[in-house]
Design a protein around this motif. Structure first.
Motif, PDB file in Angstrom:
ATOM      1  N   GLN A  71      55.972  72.314  67.754  1.00  0.00           N
ATOM      2  CA  GLN A  71      55.725  73.282  66.852  1.00  0.00           C
ATOM      3  C   GLN A  71      54.191  73.008  66.501  1.00  0.00           C
ATOM      4  O   GLN A  71      53.624  74.286  66.314  1.00  0.00           O
TER       5      GLN A  71
ATOM      6  N   THR B 178      51.704  72.307  68.317  1.00  0.00           N
ATOM      7  CA  THR B 178      51.099  72.990  69.424  1.00  0.00           C
ATOM      8  C   THR B 178      51.075  74.817  69.078  1.00  0.00           C
ATOM      9  O   THR B 178      49.792  75.446  69.371  1.00  0.00           O
ATOM     10  N   GLU B 179      52.186  75.252  68.727  1.00  0.00           N
ATOM     11  CA  GLU B 179      52.110  76.670  68.503  1.00  0.00           C
ATOM     12  C   GLU B 179      51.533  76.905  67.187  1.00  0.00           C
ATOM     13  O   GLU B 179      50.781  78.130  67.210  1.00  0.00           O
ATOM     14  N   SER B 180      51.555  76.210  66.229  1.00  0.00           N
ATOM     15  CA  SER B 180      51.010  76.520  64.796  1.00  0.00           C
ATOM     16  C   SER B 180      49.236  76.472  65.231  1.00  0.00           C
ATOM     17  O   SER B 180      48.678  77.470  64.896  1.00  0.00           O
TER      18      SER B 180
ATOM     19  N   ARG C  72      47.832  77.130  68.050  1.00  0.00           N
ATOM     20  CA  ARG C  72      47.418  78.454  68.668  1.00  0.00           C
ATOM     21  C   ARG C  72      47.404  79.516  68.070  1.00  0.00           C
ATOM     22  O   ARG C  72      46.478  80.157  68.009  1.00  0.00           O
ATOM     23  N   MET C  73      48.429  79.461  67.033  1.00  0.00           N
ATOM     24  CA  MET C  73      48.175  80.608  66.057  1.00  0.00           C
ATOM     25  C   MET C  73      47.028  80.557  65.109  1.00  0.00           C
ATOM     26  O   MET C  73      46.600  81.791  64.909  1.00  0.00           O
TER      27      MET C  73
END
Length: 197
Positions: free
Chosen positions: A116, A118-120, A122-123
């Motif tokens: 998560q 990593t995704e956060s 990225r966003m």
């Protein structure tokens, strides 16, 4: 998110039909919360039922144009002057996922957190890039888009801090749970040695 209140605020500026309201809402919010046409017209029906808006026929357009009523104008003013109450938090899929992961056997919470994060991240980079692009313009719509992006940036930064906290808490808790197990193992080992003597 209160689409009806947003529609009232937009209609307070000028009369519009459902398609225009949908488009204006998406422009002003950077299409962060896209609406479908059916949702727009259902919202208009409820606002009309509650006598906050009224239809008016536009001779040049086949679709019905809506205007805000006096009661609707009062509702808009009350919305601007009132805080958004946080008495019931919105359902947050990430919070639900992590609280379940932390209490489910066989789930590596640290892996869930890392994926998560990593995704956060990225966003966060994406929102920051979009904000840099939006800062170049100065139109009113650009201002609303920049403010929305800043809100998303702050929320994502807070999410990343919370993920760090969750990971640290899980590590600390696993150490606390391991300590009694280690003590029991040491005690058993000591008793075994004592019994062999």
């Amino acid at each position: 998110m209160s689409v009806p209140k947003a529609f009232l605020a937009l209609l307070h500026e000028r009369p519009m039909n459902g398609n225009q309201l949908k488009s204006e809402f998406e422009v002003r919010t950077g299409a962060t919360w896209p609406l479908n046409v059916g949702q727009a017209y259902t919202t208009l029906q409820r606002l009309e039922r509650d006598e906050l808006i009224a239809p008016m026929r536009d001779e040049t357009d086949e679709s019905e144009i809506y205007r805000v009523t006096d009661t609707g104008s009062q509702a808009v003013r009350a919305w601007w002057e009132s805080p958004v109450e946080r008495t019931r938090p919105a359902r947050d899929e990430l919070a639900i996922k992590l609280t379940l992961a932390a209490t489910s056997p066989g789930v590596d919470v640290r892996t869930v957190v890392r994926v998560q994060r990593t995704e956060s991240m990225r966003m966060l980079h994406e929102y920051t890039r979009l904000k840099a692009e939006a800062t170049e313009g100065s139109e009113r719509a650009d201002l609303s888009w920049r403010l929305l992006l800043e809100s998303l940036i702050f929320q994502t930064e807070a999410e990343i801090r919370w993920l760090d906290h969750v990971e640290a808490t899980v590590i600390r808790e696993s150490r606390n749970m391991a300590a009694p197990a280690n003590e029991i193992a040491a005690w058993l080992s000591e008793n075994e040695r004592s019994g062999k003597r």
